[in-house]
Design an enzyme around this catalytic site. Structure first.
Site, PDB file in Angstrom:
ATOM      1  N   GLU A 118     -12.468  59.212  20.574  1.00  0.00           N
ATOM      2  CA  GLU A 118     -12.899  58.112  19.717  1.00  0.00           C
ATOM      3  C   GLU A 118     -13.387  58.708  18.385  1.00  0.00           C
ATOM      4  O   GLU A 118     -12.637  58.804  17.458  1.00  0.00           O
ATOM      5  CB  GLU A 118     -13.988  57.295  20.428  1.00  0.00           C
ATOM      6  CG  GLU A 118     -14.358  56.038  19.669  1.00  0.00           C
ATOM      7  CD  GLU A 118     -14.459  54.796  20.531  1.00  0.00           C
ATOM      8  OE1 GLU A 118     -14.560  54.920  21.749  1.00  0.00           O
ATOM      9  OE2 GLU A 118     -14.429  53.691  19.969  1.00  0.00           O
ATOM     10  N   GLU A 157     -25.215  56.188  24.917  1.00  0.00           N
ATOM     11  CA  GLU A 157     -24.546  54.943  24.544  1.00  0.00           C
ATOM     12  C   GLU A 157     -25.084  53.770  25.364  1.00  0.00           C
ATOM     13  O   GLU A 157     -25.273  52.675  24.846  1.00  0.00           O
ATOM     14  CB  GLU A 157     -23.038  55.095  24.813  1.00  0.00           C
ATOM     15  CG  GLU A 157     -22.224  53.858  24.519  1.00  0.00           C
ATOM     16  CD  GLU A 157     -20.736  54.118  24.636  1.00  0.00           C
ATOM     17  OE1 GLU A 157     -20.350  55.065  25.375  1.00  0.00           O
ATOM     18  OE2 GLU A 157     -19.950  53.406  23.995  1.00  0.00           O
TER      19      GLU A 157
END
Ligand code: BGC
Length: 904
Positions: free
Chosen positions: A484, A758
């Site tokens: 990502e 996260e």
């Protein structure tokens, strides 16, 4: 006495000089920038004085092309200008020339009658301002590319016939480059030319290489890598986002001692070959075959007769821009704290810190020995090396040894997010001495420090700082490890204020915002990620709370750095985003389009009881629409765009009225009974005054229902504690901050985290992992609580009307059982400090207010008589005025200096 008096008068000017000095001269927010394409650079400096209450009353600047001593070669001198301004004074002399170096000095006068000496000469160096200044050509290797796309080498040998006075290298690439001259690496920047929206804006770097060249034979050698330009990016296994060719553009501008000049640039005379790097990908790692190293290829005399030529390509030069932000550089290094065998029998090293960078290896082996290094952030429950959360990113470096003694190896064009290293094939016994982890990140000066009496909060602050280090990698990335690593707008938006407290992130964000404007679509919508690379999804833009990076970040840069130019430059982009929302709305409700909403809010499996904290995405969108509109109105006001102020103020009213009709019951209940709904409605002033106290009470009730825990996601979390403080519930904010059971900030800390996760529950209490497809252990977004720690616990704020800390507010709010808290922040005026402690029930606050600013200080005391400043009552304390008492706080006004307040 007769003798002494004249001497005193003779010394007087020197004594006066010693009272004040000028420090930290900055040009465009950086010390001595090289390669600038800002045509009106702004100059800033700090006043240093040991006295209180010091203000600048006048300044004088001089600018020249050579050394300024004896006022020779002056091109601009302001004379004495009566002004308090010490930040962003615009250069206003003759037009600045391409490639020229300008020196400058400043001196100041203060309100106490002192004159500073001239500051030490500082400089800035202009870049190549016109496409025509580039005489070099874009070149690509002249041999067919083989699978795996090995990193090409390009070189040129040349003779310089005269003595060199100065030489400047300008370089960029399609891909990444590393330049060498005569066997030495040029500069200490990595991952150059950085990541921008390449087809619209491609940065070049400028280096002073005068010391690397010599009269006679010289050689230039450049190593290239795929990087962001044509390497694999994101999660769909795609590459070549900007083009297929790896290419170099480089120009060396030389000035000889006799004043004559010469340019050596990339052109058909260069040679190309492959070297030791068989493959290099940001996501997948690097393969380095040391047997294929070409000894001495960057030095003169190397025989390149077998090398191929190069091919000139007509790639654009009009997209070239100078580099405005700090490059990625090497920072901290770590030795493994532990080397061990996992239950699976793998050899693993623990560096003790989740970081972003690579591992340098010192090794001795046989020719052809192959060592594979793999990277992971965590171990699993059983203690094994865990890589499922890296998704398709291979994160693996392979080194093949030359085998001729000790070899020191590290990659060039890849990076990893890791704490653990797995080694395979290491010859002999691996010791801590063989491996060094190197952290690489954008070289922004550390500006902020926060520390308090609670070690868990200190660890949280550490984790926030490391979350920023790992993800401020030329662009603000969501995470640094899986496939990502993109410039996710929402993450950057929510974290931007904390980031600005921690580090000097000014130019970093200015550069990124220019890519945001460049990639904004004609309808005003902002892509999910900047620089924009497509996911192949028709709706990858215009998400509420994400696209608002377009308004929130310019505003934060204005507020916290006082930078009006960034508002002026981003204004069209801010406005286009607000107009997009309006165009998509119906009856003043923005209720279309897909949104991430309060991403990663608290939710539970088999939610029969309705405990998941789902906030209606359109309720969120309406709040953010209002917020962005409000920021646009502020910006318009500052820029003097009065018509826009009127138009958008009317719009804002309508947005809020529509919100009340659609999402608020007459009794004041919100359509979504979640913490995030109340937080956004309150923080963005969506409710009339009459409904606010009960909305705040509902928020507090909701927190109680969840047993003093938060349920907010990416959009609610950053504002949660601020809203509680604003409505008088700082105690509840402290309870949330100190909560150790998940979801909470301290739960990961208790689990041993060294960065921000996260997910609130990335590792569950039973040791199992959350969904590996979104389970990064280095994701700064929820670290946005750092802003509350600085602004509320330590209480450092800027007065919004005098942005950039020209007027400072110090309003510490002790609580949570803390016995002390201490924070400092480096501003353009100098360092602010706020340190408080509670000792035997007595409260002491020490503050430092930089010269040329003033402060409003709130002391938690019932009345002014209870306060001593440096042992003196306030009535007789010099330089302090009591201006009011409010809600158990005495309000004081001070000028610059150090103050020590104690409550008796
Ligand atoms: C990223 C986030 C990002 C999000 C959008 C994720 O994959 O890692 O941080 O903001 O997508 O919802």
């Amino acid at each position: 006495m007769k003798l002494i008096l004249p001497l005193f008068f003779q010394l007087l000017p020197f004594l006066a000089h010693a009272q004040i000095s000028v420090q930290n001269p900055l040009c465009e927010n950086r010390p001595d920038p090289i390669g600038l394409d800002v045509l009106i650079p702004r100059l800033s400096w700090q006043l240093q004085s040991s006295h209180r209450n010091v203000r600048q009353t006048a300044y004088e600047i001089k600018v020249g092309t050579e050394t300024l001593l004896k006022n020779k070669n002056l091109i601009w001198s302001t004379g004495q200008v009566a002004s308090e301004q010490s930040v962003y004074v615009p250069y206003n002399g003759p037009a600045l020339q391409s490639g020229k170096k300008y020196y400058w000095q400043v001196r100041v006068w203060d309100n106490r009658g002192n004159t500073s000496p001239w500051s030490a000469p500082a400089f800035w160096h202009m870049g190549l301002l016109q496409p025509g200044d580039w005489k070099a050509e874009w070149i690509i290797p002249g041999f067919p590319e083989t699978p795996g796309r090995p990193s090409p080498l390009m070189r040129k040998q040349f003779t310089l016939k005269k003595k060199i006075r100065a030489a400047t290298l300008y370089a960029t690439a399609h891909g990444l480059y590393e330049a060498h001259i005569n066997g030495q690496r040029v500069g200490n920047d990595y991952f150059t030319p950085g990541w921008t929206s390449y087809n619209k804006r491609l940065q070049y770097q400028t280096y002073d290489v005068s010391a690397l060249l010599k009269e006679g034979q010289n050689a230039l050698g450049v190593l290239l890598g795929n990087g962001w330009y044509r390497g694999y990016l994101a999660s769909k296994g795609k590459n070549n986002f900007y083009g297929t060719d790896i290419a170099l553009l480089l120009q060396l501008n030389i000035t000889y001692s006799d004043g004559s000049t010469e340019i050596i640039g990339s052109d058909t005379s260069w040679k190309s070959s492959t070297g030791a790097i068989r493959s290099a990908e940001l996501l997948h790692g690097e393969c380095h075959d040391a047997r294929a190293e070409k000894q001495g290829w960057t030095t003169a005399g190397y025989n390149d007769a077998q090398w191929a030529g190069v091919v000139v390509k007509p790639f654009s030069k009009t997209v070239l821009i100078a580099t405005y932000n700090e490059p990625v550089r090497k920072h901290e290094t770590f030795r493994p704290a532990r080397i061990f065998q996992t239950p699976k029998g793998e050899q693993v090293l623990d560096f003790g810190q989740n970081l972003v960078g690579w591992v340098q290896m010192k090794v001795k082996g046989k020719p052809g020995d192959q060592i594979v290094l793999s990277f992971a952030e965590v171990l699993d429950k059983a203690g094994n090396f865990y890589t499922d959360n890296l998704r398709a990113a291979r994160n693996r470096d392979t080194f093949i040894l030359k085998g001729n003694g000790e070899e020191i190896l590290e990659p060039h064009f890849t990076c990893h997010g890791f704490r653990y290293l797995r080694t395979e094939g290491f010859p002999g016994e691996a010791t801590a001495d063989n491996f060094t982890a190197v952290a690489l990140y954008s070289d922004m000066a550390p500006n902020g420090r926060f520390e308090c009496s609670n070690p868990l909060i200190n660890q949280l602050q550490h984790n926030i700082q490391w979350g920023q280090k790992g993800n401020f990698f030329d662009v603000p990335t969501d995470c640094p490890q899986r496939d990502e690593r993109l410039g996710w707008t929402g993450d950057a938006q929510v974290f931007s204020r904390t980031a600005i407290f921690n580090r000097h992130a000014h130019n970093f964000f200015v550069k990124w915002l220019k890519d945001l404007s460049a990639d904004q679509l004609p309808d005003g919508s902002v892509p999910w990620v900047i620089p924009y690379i497509t996911f192949g999804d028709p709706v990858e833009r215009g998400a509420t709370g994400w696209a608002d990076a377009a308004t929130v970040i310019p505003w934060n840069l204005y507020l916290l750095y006082g930078d009006e130019r960034v508002l002026a430059e981003q204004y069209a982009s801010m406005k286009a985003w607000v107009d997009f929302m309006q165009n998509r709305s119906q009856n003043d409700l923005w209720n279309t389009g897909p949104h991430f909403g309060d991403w990663l809010f608290y939710s539970v499996n088999n939610d029969n009881w309705g405990v998941s904290a789902i906030t209606d995405k359109y309720l969120v969108a309406q709040c953010y629409w209002a917020h962005s509109t409000q920021l646009l109105i502020h910006a318009a006001g500052i820029l003097g765009k009065n018509e826009d102020v009127a138009t958008y103020s009317a719009l804002l009213q309508r947005i809020k009225t529509a919100f009340l009709k659609e999402y608020v019951t007459p009794g004041g209940r919100l359509a979504s009974n979640t913490q995030t709904a109340y937080v956004l409605a309150l923080q963005f002033d969506m409710l009339p005054d009459s409904l606010r106290p009960q909305a705040a009470a509902r928020l507090v009730d909701n927190i109680k229902v969840y047993k003093n825990r938060l349920t907010t996601g990416f959009l609610g979390t950053p504002e949660l504690c601020h809203v509680l403080t604003r409505f008088g519930y700082t105690d509840v904010a402290y309870t949330l901050l100190l909560q150790e059971r998940s979801p909470s900030w301290l739960y990961p800390v208790k689990q041993g985290a060294t960065t921000i996760w996260e997910r609130w529950e990335g590792i569950r209490p039973d040791g199992s992992f959350a969904d590996p497809t979104t389970n990064s252990f280095n994701h700064y977004a929820n670290g946005a609580i750092g802003d509350w720690m600085y602004r509320v616990i330590a209480g450092i704020e800027t007065d919004e009307k005098k942005a950039g800390y020209k007027e400072i507010i110090i309003r510490p709010r002790p609580g949570g059982g803390l016995t002390h808290a201490s924070a400092s922040l480096q501003t353009y005026y100098g360092q602010i400090r706020s340190d408080w402690k509670m000792e035997a029930g007595a409260f002491t606050l020490e503050v430092h207010i930089p010269a040329n600013t003033s402060a409003t200080i709130y002391i938690p005391a019932e009345n002014a008589d209870a306060i001593l400043e440096n042992g003196t009552t306030l009535a007789s304390a010099p330089d302090v005025q009591v201006t009011g008492v409010e809600n158990g706080r005495v309000i004081l006004k001070t000028g610059s200096g150090r103050y020590r307040f104690q409550i008796r």
